[in-house]
Design a protein around this motif. Sequence first.
Motif, PDB file in Angstrom:
ATOM      1  N   SER A   1       9.131   1.171 -15.505  1.00  0.00           N
ATOM      2  CA  SER A   1       8.072   1.392 -14.509  1.00  0.00           C
ATOM      3  C   SER A   1       7.745   0.105 -13.751  1.00  0.00           C
ATOM      4  O   SER A   1       7.464   0.135 -12.547  1.00  0.00           O
ATOM      5  CB  SER A   1       6.810   1.928 -15.189  1.00  0.00           C
ATOM      6  OG  SER A   1       6.326   1.017 -16.173  1.00  0.00           O
TER       7      SER A   1
ATOM      8  N   ARG B   1      10.504  -0.380 -11.156  1.00  0.00           N
ATOM      9  CA  ARG B   1      10.378   0.541 -10.025  1.00  0.00           C
ATOM     10  C   ARG B   1       9.268   0.101  -9.071  1.00  0.00           C
ATOM     11  O   ARG B   1       9.416   0.182  -7.847  1.00  0.00           O
ATOM     12  CB  ARG B   1      10.105   1.958 -10.540  1.00  0.00           C
ATOM     13  CG  ARG B   1      11.348   2.654 -11.103  1.00  0.00           C
ATOM     14  CD  ARG B   1      11.096   4.128 -11.353  1.00  0.00           C
ATOM     15  NE  ARG B   1      10.089   4.362 -12.385  1.00  0.00           N
ATOM     16  CZ  ARG B   1      10.356   4.396 -13.694  1.00  0.00           C
ATOM     17  NH1 ARG B   1      11.594   4.186 -14.124  1.00  0.00           N
ATOM     18  NH2 ARG B   1       9.396   4.632 -14.564  1.00  0.00           N
ATOM     19  N   MET B   2       8.154  -0.398  -9.630  1.00  0.00           N
ATOM     20  CA  MET B   2       7.054  -0.859  -8.790  1.00  0.00           C
ATOM     21  C   MET B   2       7.489  -2.049  -7.924  1.00  0.00           C
ATOM     22  O   MET B   2       7.193  -2.119  -6.727  1.00  0.00           O
ATOM     23  CB  MET B   2       5.858  -1.254  -9.659  1.00  0.00           C
ATOM     24  CG  MET B   2       4.632  -1.701  -8.856  1.00  0.00           C
ATOM     25  SD  MET B   2       3.232  -2.149  -9.909  1.00  0.00           S
ATOM     26  CE  MET B   2       3.861  -3.687 -10.617  1.00  0.00           C
TER      27      MET B   2
ATOM     28  N   GLU C   1      10.573  -2.829  -7.048  1.00  0.00           N
ATOM     29  CA  GLU C   1      11.560  -2.364  -6.069  1.00  0.00           C
ATOM     30  C   GLU C   1      10.866  -1.719  -4.865  1.00  0.00           C
ATOM     31  O   GLU C   1      11.262  -1.936  -3.712  1.00  0.00           O
ATOM     32  CB  GLU C   1      12.522  -1.378  -6.729  1.00  0.00           C
ATOM     33  CG  GLU C   1      13.493  -2.047  -7.698  1.00  0.00           C
ATOM     34  CD  GLU C   1      14.273  -1.052  -8.530  1.00  0.00           C
ATOM     35  OE1 GLU C   1      14.015   0.173  -8.394  1.00  0.00           O
ATOM     36  OE2 GLU C   1      15.151  -1.470  -9.311  1.00  0.00           O
ATOM     37  N   GLU C   2       9.820  -0.945  -5.117  1.00  0.00           N
ATOM     38  CA  GLU C   2       9.076  -0.315  -4.027  1.00  0.00           C
ATOM     39  C   GLU C   2       8.387  -1.361  -3.153  1.00  0.00           C
ATOM     40  O   GLU C   2       8.379  -1.264  -1.917  1.00  0.00           O
ATOM     41  CB  GLU C   2       8.044   0.668  -4.599  1.00  0.00           C
ATOM     42  CG  GLU C   2       8.670   1.927  -5.194  1.00  0.00           C
ATOM     43  CD  GLU C   2       7.662   2.790  -5.946  1.00  0.00           C
ATOM     44  OE1 GLU C   2       6.456   2.427  -5.931  1.00  0.00           O
ATOM     45  OE2 GLU C   2       8.067   3.794  -6.553  1.00  0.00           O
ATOM     46  N   GLN C   3       7.807  -2.391  -3.796  1.00  0.00           N
ATOM     47  CA  GLN C   3       7.162  -3.477  -3.040  1.00  0.00           C
ATOM     48  C   GLN C   3       8.184  -4.241  -2.209  1.00  0.00           C
ATOM     49  O   GLN C   3       7.912  -4.635  -1.070  1.00  0.00           O
ATOM     50  CB  GLN C   3       6.449  -4.429  -4.012  1.00  0.00           C
ATOM     51  CG  GLN C   3       5.231  -3.829  -4.685  1.00  0.00           C
ATOM     52  CD  GLN C   3       4.662  -4.747  -5.763  1.00  0.00           C
ATOM     53  OE1 GLN C   3       5.372  -5.582  -6.325  1.00  0.00           O
ATOM     54  NE2 GLN C   3       3.373  -4.589  -6.040  1.00  0.00           N
TER      55      GLN C   3
ATOM     56  N   MET D   1      11.094  -3.063  -1.008  1.00  0.00           N
ATOM     57  CA  MET D   1      11.523  -2.229   0.123  1.00  0.00           C
ATOM     58  C   MET D   1      10.439  -2.165   1.194  1.00  0.00           C
ATOM     59  O   MET D   1      10.741  -2.048   2.382  1.00  0.00           O
ATOM     60  CB  MET D   1      11.871  -0.822  -0.373  1.00  0.00           C
ATOM     61  CG  MET D   1      13.166  -0.758  -1.171  1.00  0.00           C
ATOM     62  SD  MET D   1      13.674   0.940  -1.583  1.00  0.00           S
ATOM     63  CE  MET D   1      12.440   1.389  -2.816  1.00  0.00           C
ATOM     64  N   ALA D   2       9.168  -2.289   0.772  1.00  0.00           N
ATOM     65  CA  ALA D   2       8.047  -2.246   1.727  1.00  0.00           C
ATOM     66  C   ALA D   2       7.805  -3.595   2.394  1.00  0.00           C
ATOM     67  O   ALA D   2       6.922  -3.719   3.253  1.00  0.00           O
ATOM     68  CB  ALA D   2       6.783  -1.780   1.013  1.00  0.00           C
TER      69      ALA D   2
ATOM     70  N   GLU E   1       6.703  -6.297   0.903  1.00  0.00           N
ATOM     71  CA  GLU E   1       5.546  -6.992   0.321  1.00  0.00           C
ATOM     72  C   GLU E   1       5.947  -8.177  -0.554  1.00  0.00           C
ATOM     73  O   GLU E   1       5.094  -8.945  -0.982  1.00  0.00           O
ATOM     74  CB  GLU E   1       4.726  -5.991  -0.514  1.00  0.00           C
ATOM     75  CG  GLU E   1       4.128  -4.866   0.318  1.00  0.00           C
ATOM     76  CD  GLU E   1       3.525  -3.761  -0.541  1.00  0.00           C
ATOM     77  OE1 GLU E   1       3.436  -3.965  -1.774  1.00  0.00           O
ATOM     78  OE2 GLU E   1       3.160  -2.710   0.011  1.00  0.00           O
TER      79      GLU E   1
ATOM     80  N   ASP F   1      21.764   2.016  -8.419  1.00  0.00           N
ATOM     81  CA  ASP F   1      20.377   2.240  -7.992  1.00  0.00           C
ATOM     82  C   ASP F   1      19.842   1.052  -7.201  1.00  0.00           C
ATOM     83  O   ASP F   1      19.162   1.220  -6.182  1.00  0.00           O
ATOM     84  CB  ASP F   1      19.486   2.505  -9.208  1.00  0.00           C
ATOM     85  CG  ASP F   1      19.735   3.882  -9.810  1.00  0.00           C
ATOM     86  OD1 ASP F   1      20.370   4.716  -9.136  1.00  0.00           O
ATOM     87  OD2 ASP F   1      19.293   4.102 -10.961  1.00  0.00           O
TER      88      ASP F   1
ATOM     89  N   VAL G   1      18.427   0.223  -3.203  1.00  0.00           N
ATOM     90  CA  VAL G   1      17.207  -0.526  -2.875  1.00  0.00           C
ATOM     91  C   VAL G   1      17.510  -1.566  -1.800  1.00  0.00           C
ATOM     92  O   VAL G   1      16.764  -1.716  -0.812  1.00  0.00           O
ATOM     93  CB  VAL G   1      16.620  -1.207  -4.131  1.00  0.00           C
ATOM     94  CG1 VAL G   1      15.489  -2.172  -3.753  1.00  0.00           C
ATOM     95  CG2 VAL G   1      16.108  -0.168  -5.118  1.00  0.00           C
TER      96      VAL G   1
ATOM     97  N   SER H   1      17.797  -0.338   1.665  1.00  0.00           N
ATOM     98  CA  SER H   1      16.527   0.068   2.265  1.00  0.00           C
ATOM     99  C   SER H   1      15.619  -1.112   2.585  1.00  0.00           C
ATOM    100  O   SER H   1      14.586  -0.947   3.240  1.00  0.00           O
ATOM    101  CB  SER H   1      15.782   1.027   1.317  1.00  0.00           C
ATOM    102  OG  SER H   1      16.566   2.157   1.022  1.00  0.00           O
TER     103      SER H   1
END
Length: 722
Positions: A106, A109-110, A112-114, A116-117, A119, A134, A138, A141
């Motif tokens: 988890s 994943r957090m 990776e999302e930051q 891609m955004a 941040e 995977d 990332v 993106s």
Amino acid sequence: MTNISTTLPNTELLAKALTILKETFGYGQFRSLQEEVISQALAGQDALVIMPTGGGKSICYQIPALVQDGSCLVISPLISLMKDQVEALRQNGVSAAFLNSTLTGSQQRMIEEQFMAGEIKALYVSPEKLMTRDFFNVLKSAKLNLIAVDEAHCISQWGHDFRPEYTKLKFIKEQFPKVPVMALTATADKATRTDILNQLNIVHAKTFLASFDRPNLNLNVRPAQKRVETIINWIKKQPDESGIIYCLSRKSTESLTAKLQAQGIDADFYHAGMDAQVKDKVQERFIRDDLKVVCATIAFGMGIDKSNVRWVIHHNLPKNLESYYQEIGRAGRDGLNSKTLLFYSYSDVMQLKQFIEQGEQKELLEAKLQRMQQFAEATSCRRKLLLSYFGEQLEKDCGNCDVCRNPPEFMDGLKLAQMALSAVARTQQKVGSRMLIDILRGSGRQDLFQLGYQNIKTYGVGKDHGFMEWQHFIGQFLNLGLLEIAFDQHNILRITDLGKKALYGEIEVKISKPESQEERKQRLTPTTPTKKAQQTDALFERLRALRKRLAEAQGIAAYLVFSDATLQELSIHRPTTDDEILNISGIGQRKADQYGREFINEIITFIKEKTLEGEKIKGATHLVTFELLKDGLEPKEIAKKRNLNIVTIFSHLATLYEQGQDIELSSYISKQEQNQIFEGIAKTGETEQLKPLFEHFEQKMPYDKLRLGLAIYKREQLLKKG
């Protein structure tokens, strides 16, 4: 989107880069080649960067990441190094993160999302993580502005730390052709550099080769006799400093640690055979200054970004100069003077040769070991030899190695060599070095007599020389190749073909003279530091203690607060205002806001204590007055306590008021007196000297009033301009 183009001209980007360097990292200017490397990245071009440890490689990719839109991907082989660099960036207010096996699913994943955004400006990943499907999605993106491959020598089969997983990184350029790739390493000879470029598919990249010279490192090589005793004395002379001792085997790290601990030294061991949690604990304690000395195999250190390692000792000879250079480079990363010590013995050479026989690339490894041996045996500037290996020429001797500081005095060693060689021959080449020395010195030991060695012609011929002298001589005969050790036959000595020529007087034998105990004592006796140096050292220790308290409160390494170099600058310049502390190298706005006031208060407290103890500290006397004023003392009481004239105390108050300190002067000068002095300033035009004003008032206005009035006038004028 995978590549970020910018509309700003390169000159504007570089100006922005310099601003970030100062405001974020606290440095006023770039180091050698940093600006050129950053320009290359900002132009979207690939680069190979070879800079010595402590040369500032990380700035080369961190600054481009911050200057442009998008994020930088940093590929690093070591978890501990990722953690250190990410924490250091966060301390400077930069959004950074790492992805490795220490994180939960988890958490990954957090992040990776930051990423891609957009941040996260700098994301550190391992080669293994990079290869997963995977994570590749990332990357596709994310908005990448740079890809940095750290410790790039690991990619080359010619490098000293080859890692097969690094050879798969070629796909980076294939998948992201428009994103600049920057490969970085501290050590790479010509063959390794070429291999890196080929392996990463960046053959047209520009190579930036910084000087390999680390002038702050004091290089020393000593014979291996009495290693433990020497190491103990070495550490006890600098008990508060951090250091690493590299050993050849796991067993020796443990045994040496036990010997150091028995002497009350704060030491622990580290090697690849230990439990992972135990290893991590040792490393963490060392990084946080809770452990001073680590005895380790080469498994330790590569992933440590600890800037305040003050010394590195090699208990055994390293296998090549690349390893030696990288390992000593872990000392003095902050640029402060640091020491290195290498113990050398012929037995180390033979043991390393045995390792080489068991492995691949025998010819290459033997050649590298030979160069390492030549360095250890050097009788000329060691730094010249070391730099020449990396293709760099030093014009003058360095003056900071043992050979330069104490050039050896050579002597004709032929007669001594013939004594030793003859004794070896007359014992049918069946004795080791200890027995040989006892024969030459005419020892009465029982086993010598049992073997009948007292009857040979060379028994006692060398009695004029002590045991340590003969150890010195025989070590050189081994290094010169006159003798060799048969390790497979209980370490007995054998005469070589060259030794036979010496025995018959067919060649010259030049050896260095041994050093007497008195000569050694004189050479190693430290000079007495000046009073100013003692004050600086005392303040440094105070600041170091404060740094450790602040670091422990946050659970981070002490050097992430401030480096030793920054502490030293603080202890020399002693800033006492918010503006002054920003002039200290290594202190940007974020760290000044976070830590500045506590360090300023510690400096002021130190100045006050030392001044009241009777020590003179230049430029600090008004600060002591200020501290006493804050303690509730009146000017007259301060003058009495400090044994100073009251006019001097009022001058201090005026200076403090001009500097913006919160001091109420109305108790010492009335509004009417202020107005009179303002009129006098207007008529005379004088804003600096008191005497013209004193004469203008026909000597009726006291000097202390004039000084206070002038201070109030100056501050009011400054406020009007502001």
